[in-house]
Scaffold this active site. Structure first.
Site, PDB file in Angstrom:
ATOM      1  N   SER A  62      38.483   0.000  30.002  1.00  0.00           N
ATOM      2  CA  SER A  62      37.205  -0.573  30.406  1.00  0.00           C
ATOM      3  C   SER A  62      36.093   0.038  29.563  1.00  0.00           C
ATOM      4  O   SER A  62      36.115   1.238  29.284  1.00  0.00           O
ATOM      5  CB  SER A  62      36.924  -0.284  31.885  1.00  0.00           C
ATOM      6  OG  SER A  62      37.893  -0.878  32.715  1.00  0.00           O
ATOM      7  N   HIS A 165      40.292 -10.519  36.106  1.00  0.00           N
ATOM      8  CA  HIS A 165      41.528 -11.175  35.659  1.00  0.00           C
ATOM      9  C   HIS A 165      41.570 -12.635  36.137  1.00  0.00           C
ATOM     10  O   HIS A 165      40.554 -13.292  36.256  1.00  0.00           O
ATOM     11  CB  HIS A 165      42.751 -10.375  36.081  1.00  0.00           C
ATOM     12  CG  HIS A 165      42.792  -8.977  35.511  1.00  0.00           C
ATOM     13  ND1 HIS A 165      42.452  -8.704  34.198  1.00  0.00           N
ATOM     14  CD2 HIS A 165      43.104  -7.785  36.075  1.00  0.00           C
ATOM     15  CE1 HIS A 165      42.577  -7.403  33.981  1.00  0.00           C
ATOM     16  NE2 HIS A 165      42.957  -6.828  35.094  1.00  0.00           N
TER      17      HIS A 165
END
Length: 292
Positions: A62, A165
């Site tokens: 991330s 996602h």
């Protein structure tokens, strides 16, 4: 792992966009220049935590977590997941008829409506979590694996869920309503894409080898883009609850020109995202994005 033997650990998520990106490497569709790669497929929160310990040579990460691993890792200029006007989505159960729904364009009202909510989030080091902090400020949350967030909202453990996602495309059919798209909000606020994920490379790898690894990963991305149907078929085993069309749409959202190279726009987005977080106290150290 021994660098002398040319064996490198490569961490990425078991998701169709990452599978697409690394297809050519996994199946030796390109020249790997004598290097070998051990693919470690783990969820992004686990990869973030492993990066804190410097465990993997190359890893998806991330952008939020990158702020905490700059001593050990540099960003690869390719492999980005950028949401250009779209991104993580805050959802809640579809309300009863006649319930009052705040207009997502009225951000003040929306923030007020969420003040007393418990929000299920996919990890404190995810970029989605940091983006929600930038939008909402302090809020009550519970950390839940990303693929269990819908269930946490359904069973009342949380009032809303922060979806990453494939859930960004499947929430409606799962019985949920979009509260706000954080990528859309960020674009409206800054004019920039929302930087969600990237690939990092350990700094202790010799510069010549770093260059080779960068070129291999970029060639793998290029191969997928040039052989899209083939790469999408390979990715389908990682496409939870998605058919080929939906998986292709998801891959198209997050494997694009920004993935080939951040460019100045992508680099500016990272500086803005992490700079805002630093200014508001959500990151406790200045961050200079360093690229291989």
């Amino acid at each position: 792992m021994s660098l002398e033997r040319g064996l490198f650990t490569l961490g990425h998520s078991p998701d169709p966009d990452d599978a697409f990106m690394f297809y050519a490497m996994a199946e030796s569709k390109i020249d790997l220049r004598g290097y070998r790669f051990e693919h470690r497929l783990e969820d992004i929160q686990t990869l973030n935590e492993r990066a804190l310990r410097g465990e993997l040579h190359i890893s998806a990460i991330s952008i939020h977590a990158y702020a905490y691993v700059t001593r050990r890792y540099a960003l690869l200029p390719c492999g980005a997941s950028m949401g250009d006007g779209y991104g993580p989505i805050l959802v809640r159960k579809i309300p009863k008829p006649n319930a009052q729904i705040p207009n997502p364009n009225q951000y003040v009202d929306l923030r007020e409506s969420l003040r007393d909510s418990v929000i299920a989030v996919p990890g404190k080091m995810t970029s989605a979590f940091l983006a929600l902090q930038l939008f909402l400020g302090e809020f009550d949350y519970v950390v839940v694996p990303f693929d269990q967030i819908f269930e946490a909202v359904k069973n009342g453990r949380a009032d809303a869920g922060l979806i990453i996602h494939e859930g960004q495309l499947t929430y409606a059919r799962s019985g949920f309503q979009k509260v706000i798209d954080l990528g859309e909000w960020w674009k409206n606020e800054t004019g920039l894409p929302l930087p969600l994920g990237g690939n990092v490379l350990r700094k202790d790898i010799p510069p010549r080898v770093q260059h080779d690894l960068l070129e291999i990963i970029r060639e793998s991305i290029d191969f997928g883009l040039a052989h899209r149907d083939e790469a999408v078929r390979h990715s389908m085993s990682y496409a939870r609850d998605m058919d080929t069309d939906l998986a292709g749409k998801f891959i198209g959202m997050y494997v694009n020109e920004f993935t080939r190279d951040y460019g100045e726009t992508g680099r500016a987005a990272i500086r803005k995202f992490l700079g805002e977080a630093r200014d508001k106290g959500y990151i406790d150290a200045p961050v200079e994005a360093e690229f291989v």
